[in-house]
Design an enzyme around this catalytic site. Structure first.
Site, mmCIF file in Angstrom:
data_model
loop_
_atom_site.group_PDB
_atom_site.id
_atom_site.type_symbol
_atom_site.label_atom_id
_atom_site.label_comp_id
_atom_site.label_asym_id
_atom_site.label_seq_id
_atom_site.Cartn_x
_atom_site.Cartn_y
_atom_site.Cartn_z
ATOM 1 N N TYR A 1 -59.252 -36.490 18.072
ATOM 2 C CA TYR A 1 -59.223 -34.925 17.774
ATOM 3 C C TYR A 1 -57.933 -34.559 17.681
ATOM 4 O O TYR A 1 -57.388 -33.747 16.868
ATOM 5 C CB TYR A 1 -59.765 -34.421 19.139
ATOM 6 C CG TYR A 1 -59.546 -32.877 19.156
ATOM 7 C CD1 TYR A 1 -60.630 -32.080 18.626
ATOM 8 C CD2 TYR A 1 -58.453 -32.422 19.839
ATOM 9 C CE1 TYR A 1 -60.554 -30.762 18.512
ATOM 10 C CE2 TYR A 1 -58.203 -30.935 19.758
ATOM 11 C CZ TYR A 1 -59.126 -29.956 19.117
ATOM 12 O OH TYR A 1 -59.075 -28.821 19.026
ATOM 13 N N ASP B 1 -68.136 -32.403 17.591
ATOM 14 C CA ASP B 1 -68.570 -31.076 17.096
ATOM 15 C C ASP B 1 -67.547 -30.128 16.066
ATOM 16 O O ASP B 1 -67.975 -29.467 15.349
ATOM 17 C CB ASP B 1 -69.060 -30.275 18.337
ATOM 18 C CG ASP B 1 -67.783 -30.380 19.408
ATOM 19 O OD1 ASP B 1 -67.026 -29.231 19.426
ATOM 20 O OD2 ASP B 1 -67.559 -31.182 20.213
ATOM 21 N N LYS C 1 -73.015 -34.347 24.952
ATOM 22 C CA LYS C 1 -72.741 -33.104 25.103
ATOM 23 C C LYS C 1 -72.958 -32.392 23.876
ATOM 24 O O LYS C 1 -72.664 -32.686 22.592
ATOM 25 C CB LYS C 1 -71.138 -32.741 25.192
ATOM 26 C CG LYS C 1 -70.524 -31.509 25.135
ATOM 27 C CD LYS C 1 -69.128 -31.462 25.301
ATOM 28 C CE LYS C 1 -68.467 -30.043 25.260
ATOM 29 N NZ LYS C 1 -67.041 -29.967 25.362
#
Length: 515
Positions: free
Chosen positions: A260, A295, A367
């Site tokens: 990320y 996500d 998640k």
């Protein structure tokens, strides 16, 4: 649980490709350490506080070690060696260095110093293990909610206001409280100190803020009769340090992705891969569940076209996590409900992706993230989109469910927004509790074909990444349609080669098998 008929051999091949990809990166990074890893090591040994100018003492120590050309040998043996020589504590060594009254040097008796390092590190590992046991005892005492756990964010910028909102959310039914970090903290190469009240878009991650929120949630758990989990952000230039602080203060979850920072914050690739290994090792030892960030890919890339990149990244994240000692139950692999609601049969594709992820990672604490990209400010339509998201989560048995807010794209959620989101999710989860056990996916139907197609593309993508290497793939913008150069980004100046006698006691104490 109802299942899709997927080719297990393809899943196994994809996972093996991901294992080789992660292993190759780990081998490339092993000869190096970073300033943030060494600062985290000092924090784990007991260094804390700031100097008279507000500079954190771990930073002052590491800067001194760099200036003396000592850091490549490892911060631990040099500082512990000074502790033995001065007959003091590591904190007193740090304070003396910051005051300019002590100049560090390489220890003369390497064997004695390494034994002392192990002893000091063992004390902190015992404290972290005690916090891990305290979590289990609290869960046994208070009980815990059934999954999917309801995950709610607070983001006032003021830790004392965050505490109020967190208590309210837990009393309304939230199971997990995530304290959003102040904008830009991931780019700070130091950790702010003490309780903070002036964050922007979130609250600074500090050890004192962790302590305050942990105490508040434990008090609330006693009142509501269930354990409330605490989450923060273990990412950015201080990823290992935040992991250390979270382990000390008994956080339960950490957003801790392997890529990320590279992709979305332009942090140097080498710095990130080294830091994520150490931070995840600490999280693993502390019993913390990590959350990965796939996500986010769907905020910059199309959710249908990029679905295979999400699964490929999840498989790579899983293998990096395994290398750091995390168990499947500690892997909160991320994905999201982000397909354009105008797309015909979009709901079917959402079910296909969520069920595919569930079956590829049957033991993981998945998640699941709510719709954000296609939220328009129409709160009524937004509430319906969130309800459909809740349905998919119930049907596919997700674990960590971040509540969608009908006011997404308007403002930071208010207490009443969270209340309506909790009610929406609780209604759907209750009324559909056993739906997953009562329905079957049509063999060869649209949902199964879509899932199989994504799995096919994932295998091809991982084979390509294995061929060219993960750094090159990131350089080509494979994930999130964002390209980053392997030698670019922030933080490269904090990477340094280990000396032949480099020593750090924590991997041997924290990793399974000790290496």
């Amino acid at each position: 649980m109802t299942r899709l008929h997927l080719d297990q051999r393809q899943i196994d091949r994809a996972r093996e490709s991901a294992r080789r990809i992660a292993g190759a990166v780990r081998a490339q990074m092993e000869p190096y350490t970073t300033t943030s890893v060494e600062r985290a090591t000092l924090r784990l040994l007991g260094v804390d506080g700031v100097d008279e100018n507000g500079v954190p003492l771990p930073n002052r120590l590491v800067e001194h070690l760099q200036a003396e050309d000592l850091l490549a040998h490892g911060a631990a043996p040099v500082v512990v060696g000074a502790m033995l020589e001065q007959q003091s504590t590591v904190q007193q060594v740090a304070e003396a260095v910051a005051a300019g009254t002590l100049r560090l040097r390489r220890p003369a008796n390497t064997r004695l110093v390494r034994a002392a390092c192990d002893e000091e590190a063992g004390k902190r590992c015992a404290q972290i293990a005690a916090q891990r046991d305290a979590r289990e005892a609290a869960i046994a005492s208070f009980g815990e909610a059934r999954t999917p756990w309801l995950y709610v964010i607070v983001a006032t910028g003021n830790i004392h206001e965050d505490v109020k909102q967190a208590r309210a959310a837990a009393e309304q039914g939230a199971d997990i409280i995530a304290v959003i970090r102040s904008t830009g903290q991931s780019l700070l190469d130091y950790v702010p100190y003490g309780a903070t009240t002036e964050g922007f878009g979130g609250t600074y991650a500090t050890q004192e803020n962790f302590r305050l929120m942990r105490a508040a949630l434990d008090e609330t758990a006693d009142r509501v009769g269930r354990y409330i989990r605490l989450t923060n952000y273990c990412s950015g230039l201080c990823m290992p340090e935040i992991a250390a602080m979270g382990a000390i203060e008994r956080l339960d979850m950490m957003l801790n992705d392997s890529m990320y920072g590279i992709i979305f914050r332009d942090i140097n690739l080498q710095r990130t891969f080294i830091d994520q290994f150490f931070s995840r090792m600490v999280n693993a030892f502390a019993g913390i569940i990590i959350n990965t960030g796939e996500d986010n890919y769907l905020t910059t890339a199309d959710a249908c076209e990029a679905a295979h990149t999400v699964l490929a990244s999840q498989l790579i994240n899983e293998q990096f996590a395994c290398l750091s000692g995390l168990t499947p139950e500690q892997m909160g692999l991320g994905h999201a409900f982000e397909i354009d609601p105008e797309m015909t049969n979009g709901f079917l594709w959402e079910v296909a992706q969520a069920q595919l992820v569930r079956q590829v990672f049957p033991a993981a604490s998945l998640k699941y993230m709510p719709p954000t990209r296609h939220m328009t400010g129409n709160i009524f339509r937004g509430h319906l989109q969130d309800a459909l998201f809740n349905v998919v989560s119930a049907l596919t048995q997700q674990n960590i469910h971040l509540l969608g807010m009908m006011t997404e794209a308007i403002h930071t959620p208010l207490i009443q927004d969270r209340f309506l989101a909790v009610q929406n999710a609780r209604y759907v989860f209750n009324t559909l509790r056993d739906l997953h056990a009562e329905v079957e996916f049509k063999r060869g139907g649209q949902i199964e074909r879509r899932a199989q197609a994504v799995l096919d593309e994932t295998g091809h993508l991982l084979a390509r990444i294995e061929e060219i290497g993960l750094p090159a793939a990131i350089g080509q913008g494979v994930f999130a349609d964002i390209a980053r150069r392997p030698d670019g980004g922030r933080g490269l100046d904090g990477v340094l080669a280990k000396a032949d006698d480099y020593f750090n006691p924590f991997p041997r104490l924290m990793l399974p098998g000790g290496h």
